[in-house]
Scaffold this motif. Structure first.
Motif, PDB file in Angstrom:
ATOM      1  N   ASP A 162      11.408  10.878  21.665  1.00  0.00           N
ATOM      2  CA  ASP A 162      11.289  11.706  20.465  1.00  0.00           C
ATOM      3  C   ASP A 162      12.359  11.313  19.462  1.00  0.00           C
ATOM      4  N   GLU A 163      12.046  11.525  18.179  1.00  0.00           N
ATOM      5  CA  GLU A 163      13.008  11.249  17.125  1.00  0.00           C
ATOM      6  C   GLU A 163      14.083  12.339  17.147  1.00  0.00           C
ATOM      7  N   ILE A 164      15.252  11.947  17.617  1.00  0.00           N
ATOM      8  CA  ILE A 164      16.359  12.902  17.654  1.00  0.00           C
ATOM      9  C   ILE A 164      17.572  12.276  16.988  1.00  0.00           C
ATOM     10  N   ALA A 165      18.360  13.098  16.384  1.00  0.00           N
ATOM     11  CA  ALA A 165      19.587  12.599  15.753  1.00  0.00           C
ATOM     12  C   ALA A 165      20.586  12.242  16.838  1.00  0.00           C
ATOM     13  N   GLY A 166      21.232  11.106  16.685  1.00  0.00           N
ATOM     14  CA  GLY A 166      22.210  10.678  17.673  1.00  0.00           C
ATOM     15  C   GLY A 166      23.548  10.424  17.024  1.00  0.00           C
ATOM     16  N   ASN A 167      24.586  10.485  17.825  1.00  0.00           N
ATOM     17  CA  ASN A 167      25.930  10.263  17.302  1.00  0.00           C
ATOM     18  C   ASN A 167      26.434   8.860  17.576  1.00  0.00           C
ATOM     19  N   SER A 186      19.893   5.597  16.506  1.00  0.00           N
ATOM     20  CA  SER A 186      18.533   6.138  16.394  1.00  0.00           C
ATOM     21  C   SER A 186      17.855   5.726  15.089  1.00  0.00           C
ATOM     22  N   GLN A 187      18.620   5.186  14.128  1.00  0.00           N
ATOM     23  CA  GLN A 187      18.048   4.738  12.856  1.00  0.00           C
ATOM     24  C   GLN A 187      17.652   3.260  12.877  1.00  0.00           C
ATOM     25  N   LEU A 188      18.223   2.492  13.794  1.00  0.00           N
ATOM     26  CA  LEU A 188      17.989   1.044  13.825  1.00  0.00           C
ATOM     27  C   LEU A 188      16.601   0.723  14.360  1.00  0.00           C
ATOM     28  N   LEU A 189      15.867  -0.133  13.641  1.00  0.00           N
ATOM     29  CA  LEU A 189      14.539  -0.582  14.075  1.00  0.00           C
ATOM     30  C   LEU A 189      14.622  -1.975  14.687  1.00  0.00           C
ATOM     31  N   TYR A 190      14.957  -2.967  13.863  1.00  0.00           N
ATOM     32  CA  TYR A 190      15.092  -4.331  14.363  1.00  0.00           C
ATOM     33  C   TYR A 190      15.933  -5.149  13.407  1.00  0.00           C
ATOM     34  N   ILE A 191      16.347  -6.324  13.867  1.00  0.00           N
ATOM     35  CA  ILE A 191      17.164  -7.242  13.075  1.00  0.00           C
ATOM     36  C   ILE A 191      16.510  -8.614  13.137  1.00  0.00           C
ATOM     37  N   TYR A 202      16.160  -0.554   9.136  1.00  0.00           N
ATOM     38  CA  TYR A 202      16.533   0.744   9.704  1.00  0.00           C
ATOM     39  C   TYR A 202      15.870   1.847   8.877  1.00  0.00           C
ATOM     40  N   THR A 203      16.079   3.067   9.278  1.00  0.00           N
ATOM     41  CA  THR A 203      15.528   4.203   8.527  1.00  0.00           C
ATOM     42  C   THR A 203      16.665   5.075   8.000  1.00  0.00           C
TER      43      THR A 203
END
Length: 283
Positions: A162-167, A186-191, A202-203
């Motif tokens: 699930d999309e959750i905020a992470g630290n 949690s925002q990183l998609l790919y490089i 990222y998002t």
């Protein structure tokens, strides 16, 4: 139906020399054993002359490979390669082999003419066109079946989070260590590697973003070692496995479908097993 099949993806063969050598040996043996198209009338050692045809084939294939990589690089982009392109390319190769063989035959006979050129084009096509089409179709179907099964195996291991905020913060530094990007994992998609740069996707507020940094993918990979969910799946890509929602398969290989992007990320055969192991370890 035929058009759809011809437009299906087909894997590009980068190590063409592996196929050039056995094909050249086959041509030499074919000429020596069967002595077709008036070859039996040649004076001199049939083994030496037949081996010459094999050598001409080898040199021509090497020449074709070099020329194609230099002058037609964009046309040979792997992601755009199809069954139709493969057949067209192989027919072009047959044409150059026929040209080379006609020049070789003219050197042996001491004469050359347009009729000889046409004759050798016909000979080469007659020998080569059927195996080319058969090998292309068989190879495409075999790889498609294998990769669809592999994609299915991957999908059974996927458990999208699930999309959750992470630290957990990801810090990426440029070569000069002046430019940097700090984002949550949690925002990183790919490089993606792009020459001397990497492009980070990222998002932010659930909207896709990207940023260029001057750095190598290898250096970036070492920076991301503390984050086991970021793995290499291709020589040009690092991906956040938590963002994978589906795996597709075609004859070229596996492709990853990620959250928040329409870009499908390729998976190299060399990294397929390590990616599967990583998914296993994270479930």
């Amino acid at each position: 139906m035929l058009k759809e099949y011809l437009n299906q993806p087909y894997p590009r063969v980068h190590k063409s020399w592996k196929y050039a050598i056995p094909l050249s040996i086959f041509i030499a043996l074919f000429m020596i054993v069967f002595q077709p198209f008036g070859f039996s009338d040649y004076k001199g050692s049939k083994i030496i002359i037949g081996s010459g045809y094999g050598l001409v084939t080898l040199v021509t294939l090497i020449f074709d490979t070099i020329v194609s990589r230099i002058f037609f690089k964009d046309w040979f982009e792997k992601k755009e390669w199809t069954v139709l392109k493969q057949i067209i390319w192989q027919v072009c190769v047959l044409f150059t082999i026929g040209l080379g063989n006609s020049l070789y035959a003219s050197w042996i006979n001491g004469s050359w003419g347009f009729n000889m050129f046409l004759a050798f084009q016909c000979y080469t096509v007659a020998i080569g066109i059927t195996p080319i089409v058969l090998i292309t179709v068989i190879q495409q179907n075999r790889l498609l079946t294998e990769n669809l099964k592999s994609a299915q195996d991957f999908n059974t291991q996927l458990h999208p989070k699930d999309e959750i905020a992470g630290n957990e913060i990801v810090s990426l530094l440029s070569d000069n260590e002046k430019d940097r990007l700090d984002i949550e994992l949690s925002q990183l998609l790919y490089i993606e590697s792009s020459g001397n740069y990497i492009e980070i996707f990222y998002t932010k507020d659930k909207a896709p973003k990207s940023m260029l940094l001057r750095s190598t993918l290898k250096r970036t990979e070492s920076q991301l070692e503390p984050h086991p969910s970021v793995v290499k799946c291709h020589r040009a890509f690092l991906i956040n496995v938590d963002k994978i929602i589906h795996v597709k398969g075609n004859s070229q290989g596996l492709r990853l479908v990620l959250k928040h992007t329409d870009t499908e990320i390729p998976v190299s055969r060399n990294f397929s097993k390590s990616l599967k192991d990583k998914l296993n370890s994270l479930t």
